[in-house]
Design a protein around this motif. Structure first.
Motif, PDB file in Angstrom:
ATOM      1  N   PHE A  18     -22.211  80.377  43.523  1.00 31.50           N
ATOM      2  CA  PHE A  18     -22.405  79.056  42.902  1.00 31.50           C
ATOM      3  C   PHE A  18     -23.858  78.617  43.028  1.00 31.50           C
ATOM      4  O   PHE A  18     -24.690  79.327  43.584  1.00 31.50           O
ATOM      5  CB  PHE A  18     -21.477  78.021  43.546  1.00 31.50           C
ATOM      6  N   ASP A  19     -24.132  77.428  42.495  1.00 25.83           N
ATOM      7  CA  ASP A  19     -25.442  76.792  42.649  1.00 25.83           C
ATOM      8  C   ASP A  19     -25.180  75.409  43.232  1.00 25.83           C
ATOM      9  O   ASP A  19     -24.556  74.565  42.575  1.00 25.83           O
ATOM     10  CB  ASP A  19     -26.148  76.686  41.288  1.00 25.83           C
ATOM     11  N   GLN A  20     -25.647  75.189  44.452  1.00 28.29           N
ATOM     12  CA  GLN A  20     -25.285  73.955  45.151  1.00 28.29           C
ATOM     13  C   GLN A  20     -25.834  72.706  44.461  1.00 28.29           C
ATOM     14  O   GLN A  20     -25.386  71.604  44.723  1.00 28.29           O
ATOM     15  CB  GLN A  20     -25.729  73.996  46.612  1.00 28.29           C
ATOM     16  N   ARG A  21     -26.825  72.881  43.566  1.00 28.46           N
ATOM     17  CA  ARG A  21     -27.365  71.715  42.858  1.00 28.46           C
ATOM     18  C   ARG A  21     -26.459  71.282  41.710  1.00 28.46           C
ATOM     19  O   ARG A  21     -26.609  70.198  41.162  1.00 28.46           O
ATOM     20  CB  ARG A  21     -28.775  72.044  42.339  1.00 28.46           C
ATOM     21  N   ASP A  22     -25.490  72.147  41.332  1.00 28.82           N
ATOM     22  CA  ASP A  22     -24.532  71.809  40.286  1.00 28.82           C
ATOM     23  C   ASP A  22     -23.319  71.156  40.960  1.00 28.82           C
ATOM     24  O   ASP A  22     -22.456  71.833  41.521  1.00 28.82           O
ATOM     25  CB  ASP A  22     -24.132  73.093  39.542  1.00 28.82           C
ATOM     26  N   LYS A  23     -23.297  69.805  40.931  1.00 25.39           N
ATOM     27  CA  LYS A  23     -22.281  69.073  41.711  1.00 25.39           C
ATOM     28  C   LYS A  23     -20.860  69.417  41.272  1.00 25.39           C
ATOM     29  O   LYS A  23     -19.945  69.522  42.090  1.00 25.39           O
ATOM     30  CB  LYS A  23     -22.517  67.561  41.602  1.00 25.39           C
ATOM     31  N   ASN A  24     -20.704  69.583  39.960  1.00 21.83           N
ATOM     32  CA  ASN A  24     -19.376  69.901  39.450  1.00 21.83           C
ATOM     33  C   ASN A  24     -18.910  71.264  39.964  1.00 21.83           C
ATOM     34  O   ASN A  24     -17.784  71.438  40.434  1.00 21.83           O
ATOM     35  CB  ASN A  24     -19.426  69.889  37.906  1.00 21.83           C
ATOM     36  N   GLU A  25     -19.826  72.237  39.938  1.00 18.73           N
ATOM     37  CA  GLU A  25     -19.471  73.567  40.410  1.00 18.73           C
ATOM     38  C   GLU A  25     -19.171  73.551  41.909  1.00 18.73           C
ATOM     39  O   GLU A  25     -18.234  74.183  42.389  1.00 18.73           O
ATOM     40  CB  GLU A  25     -20.601  74.554  40.111  1.00 18.73           C
ATOM     41  N   LEU A  26     -19.960  72.745  42.634  1.00 17.27           N
ATOM     42  CA  LEU A  26     -19.761  72.634  44.076  1.00 17.27           C
ATOM     43  C   LEU A  26     -18.357  72.111  44.392  1.00 17.27           C
ATOM     44  O   LEU A  26     -17.682  72.605  45.303  1.00 17.27           O
ATOM     45  CB  LEU A  26     -20.833  71.701  44.655  1.00 17.27           C
TER      46      LEU A  26
END
Lengths: 415, 456
Positions: free
Chosen positions: B382-390
């Motif tokens: 994942f990418d922690q800056r992508d809140k939705n993905e987090l």
């Protein structure tokens, strides 16, 4: 100015610490301040505005050797070397260099000044240090173990065109670097002797200047530009088969760090890449002719035991590690012994050993222990900096001497 | 932290081994876990006495203390969530004694697992716990998290090799557990209580371990399975045949593709699973064992079976497994490495559910597994800056834990609970178990200063 593309790398750090065990400074200090992961986190927090530039932050970033072992070990491909290079520019532009470094940069930037300095140092070492047997040390190196400067510039004496011996099979340009030009003319002579005996014409442009790696890796990237661009103009030519270096730092700089520098500063990189594609360590050129090497077939009765130290900038920046070993293997009267951790830093790293004496000593002592364990009589390497550090730290009776690989080869050429 | 107290603490170790500089606090605010928190002070003790002196002050003042080795733990065990002191044990790195006659060793907690193993190998001995982080992980850290590794199936985990510990308690008292004797049933097994307690019960300052003779040889076999369940059946059949491999590793389709794209090793990308099997022991017996394993793999519909002819070939086969985490990690900025573990007979079902969960939450999840003991390592990208993905990662992780528990498994096979899984703990421990856990903690650390904010 911190390159945007490199900032993105910081967000790929997994904080896994796979960089820790390969980091020479962490292995000595065992503190995160001296570990790649800790330093990366500091850079990230600085860029996010949570840390400001201080002497203490500078110390953490400047205590890195830039050996690139961490970048090689990183599982997620963070280009730590470039992260640190960019950060050093930030530090430099805010805090400026220390006085001693300022003087060094000035000398490296100006060939006349550098020759003058070399002359004074030569006189000083011959007339003061040697006769008085002074026991002072510069960093961890006793003064009497520092090399003596050449009588005059190697480049000014070797000539701009050295013809091939016998039929000409190719033409190379020899970028001598400051060390060969001013200190190790023995290496310069060996390189020219070997290359010409292979049938190569060797061009040695007299107006080439310092590669400036010591300047721009310290963060003074803008200050280094005039030298860098001047060299690119001199080296960018289509009539040579290769640009040969005998110094890992010059080689790594021209092959990798210079294109990165241009890219990070938003400058045109085309010429830098063209030059980079032609840069070769001298051992790479010589192994292409391994079969035809006019080497003396000596008896193996009492072989010379030799081990090889991989300079950081050669094994990682240039990715050259096999050719020098192939050359050593080709010498009948040499018994090659691989040392443990051959590709680990010697702790020298140019001015690093004088600025971070304690850390440097720790890193060097691992290296010298590994060298001694081989029982070798000679250490071959491909970097004047490593040679200086190792010579200055292998001080026990029975310790091996340190030479450039090409010197061993040159001694074994048929007349 | 009050200046007066800080000065007193710094005086214990001296200014060279203490820091509150902002950069240092930043560097000690983290481990591989996603959350970070700044400590107030970092101290580098060199002895049990120094640790005891520090703890006396911390206890008197009620200051949180988070011990730390190399900070390679995977569940946020060493993030100082409540601030206070980080006790960096990395400088206590001496191997105090290797007694090859009695096959025991005494070490300080900062010794690196790998370096210790190299050292005991010189005596023809082996220390089996080998977490994948062995080149960085400290002995103290592996005691704190009761680490296992690929060799766990045959040789057990850290606690199986501990004979005794020196532990500084919350109030500064020094507890000595166990001893040099291999057999010792005197009193409660306090050694094992401390092992795996993640620094919540005391600070380990010395470790006594037992060693075993190093196996004289090892052999490696690789098998490619078009169908996942066939690979699990093969695992069960190998163990069923009385063979206990020293390593039995599985890579699933997602991981195989990532490794092949990254390293070009010639792995088949059209199979569900690759199994790597290592057996070790006396060279005389290994050939027969390898033949038996090859037969079992073929009987269980492996498409290709390859036995390494020598150490070099074996190393090549293992390269794929070693590159797996890197290959996956390079695909996206962040990687979470989970370790849900199930009874080995449920391995296939657990992998299936993980694949379904990845689909449901639209995430890239690859599975590595220590197949022989049902220990899965789902790698969630994942990418922690992508809140939705987090958020999707958090939901998917929770679902993976629920799946593991419903299949008779556990939240953690070897990484521990730390802060990452603290909120899931009641899913696995019932009210009585939670209550006993809390009472143990309260009796040893009444002021709750040892690694607060973690699982207990």
């Amino acid at each position: 100015m911190f390159a945007e593309a490199i900032k993105e790398d910081l967000y790929s750090c997994l904080k896994c610490a796979m960089c820790q065990p390969v980091c020479p400074t962490y292995r000595v200090m065992r503190m995160e301040r001296y570990a790649p992961r800790g330093r990366v986190q500091m850079v990230k927090k600085y860029l996010e505005g949570d840390l400001s530039i201080t002497k203490s932050l500078q110390e953490a970033l400047m205590s890195c050797i830039l050996c690139e072992a961490c970048a090689q070990a990183c599982p997620s491909g963070v280009r730590l070397d470039r992260v640190f290079e960019n950060m050093r520019m930030e530090l430099h532009e805010t805090l400026g260099p220390k006085f001693a470094k300022k003087a060094l940069f000035a000398a490296l930037q100006d060939p006349l000044l550098m020759r003058l300095g070399a002359g004074i140092a030569r006189v000083g070492s011959r007339m003061i240090v040697a006769p008085l047997n002074i026991e002072w040390k510069l960093g961890n190196i006793p003064l009497n173990r520092l090399p003596v400067f050449n009588r005059s510039s190697f480049r000014s004496r070797v000539g701009e065109i050295v013809p091939a011996k016998g039929a000409r099979v190719g033409r190379v340009l020899y970028f001598t670097g400051c060390a060969t030009d001013l200190i190790n003319e023995d290496v310069g002579r060996a390189v020219v002797k070997v290359l010409t005996s292979l049938g190569l014409e060797v061009l040695v442009p007299r107006d080439q200047v310092c590669c400036s790696v010591p300047i721009f890796l310290s963060g003074a990237r803008r200050e280094a530009l005039p030298n860098v661009q001047k060299n690119l103009d001199i080296l960018d030519r289509t009539d040579v088969d290769a640009i040969v270096v005998d110094c890992a730092t010059c080689g790594g700089g021209l092959k990798k760090a210079v294109p990165h520098l241009m890219e990070d500063l938003g400058l045109d990189t085309e010429k830098a890449h063209r030059v980079a594609s032609k840069i070769k360590d001298v051992s790479e050129v010589v192994v292409e002719y391994l079969e035809e090497l006019p080497i003396e077939r000596k008896t193996k009765e009492s072989p010379l035991t030799v081990t090889y130290h991989d300079p950081c900038h050669m094994v990682r920046s240039m990715k050259v590690s096999t050719p020098p070993r192939q050359l050593l293997a080709a010498m009948d009267d040499v018994r090659f012994v691989e040392m443990a951790g051959a590709d680990q830093c010697c702790g020298g790293a140019g001015s690093f050993q004088f600025e971070h004496v304690e850390i440097s000593a720790g890193v060097t002592s691992r290296k010298t222990a590994n060298i001694r364990a081989t029982g070798a009589q000679t250490v071959a390497t491909g970097c004047p900096g490593c040679r200086l550090t190792l010579t200055g730290n292998l001080l026990k009776t029975g310790d091996p001497t340190v030479v450039h690989t090409l010197q061993l080869l040159a001694e074994r050429l048929r007349a | 932290m009050e200046d007066r107290v800080k000065k007193e603490l710094i005086a214990v170790v001296g200014p060279d081994r203490a820091t509150d500089k902002p950069e240092d606090l930043v560097a000690y605010s983290l481990d591989p876990h996603i959350e970070e928190h700044l400590p107030d002070l970092v101290l580098y003790p060199l002895s049990t006495e120094e640790v005891s002196a520090i703890m006396k002050i911390a206890y008197r003042e009620g200051i949180p203390v988070t011990p730390r080795g190399s900070g390679t733990n995977l569940a946020g065990e060493t993030v100082p969530v409540k601030g206070g002191i980080v006790l960096a044990m990395s400088k206590m790195d001496a191997i105090l004694q290797i007694d090859s006659d009695n096959r025991v060793a005494r070490v300080q907690p900062g010794v690196i697992n790998f370096e210790f193993q190299q050292e005991v190998a010189k005596y023809g001995l082996m220390y089996p716990p080998d977490p994948s982080s062995w080149k960085m992980a400290t002995m103290g850290g592996t005691v704190g998290t009761n680490s296992g590794g690929p060799k766990t199936l045959k040789y057990g985990v850290t606690r199986d090799y501990l004979l005794g510990l020196t532990v500084v308690l919350a109030n500064g008292d020094v507890l000595r557990t166990g001893g040099l004797a291999i057999k010792n049933v005197t009193g409660y097994d306090l050694t094992r209580l401390i092992c795996g307690s993640e620094g919540t019960l005391g600070i380990v300052t010395e470790i006594i371990v037992r060693l075993i003779p190093k196996p004289r040889a090892s052999r490696t076999v690789r098998a490619d399975f078009p169908r996942l369940e066939d690979s699990s059946n093969a695992v069960a059949a190998i163990i069923g045949a009385g063979i206990l491999p020293a390593g039995l590793e599985l890579m699933d389709r997602v991981v195989i593709s990532a490794v092949e794209a990254d390293a070009k090793l010639g792995l088949p990308t059209d199979v569900d699973a690759i199994l790597l099997i290592e057996v070790d022991g006396d060279p005389e017996g290994l050939d027969a064992q390898v033949r038996k394993i090859e037969k079992i793999l073929e009987d269980n519909k492996a498409r290709t079976v390859m036995a390494a002819a020598n150490a070099e070939e074996a190393d090549k086969l293992w390269t794929a497994r070693r590159s797996a985490v890197s290959a996956m990690a390079r695909l996206r900025p962040n990687t979470a490495l989970e370790d849900a573990t199930v009874p080995v007979s449920n391995l296939t079902e657990m992998i299936r559910r993980t694949v379904d969960i990845a689909k449901k939450y639209n995430l890239q999840i690859g599975v590595l597994a220590h197949a022989g003991d049902g220990n899965l390592h789902p790698l969630v990208l994942f990418d922690q800056r992508d809140k939705n993905e987090l958020q999707r990662v958090e939901a998917a992780t929770e679902e993976i834990f629920r799946a593991a528990l419903s299949l008779g498994g556990t939240l953690s096979g070897e990484h521990g609970i730390g802060m990452a899984k603290a909120r899931f703990l009641p899913m696995e421990l019932d009210e009585v178990a939670m209550s006993v856990t809390r009472r143990i903690k309260e009796s040893l650390d009444p002021k709750k200063i040892l690694n607060p904010g973690k699982f207990v």
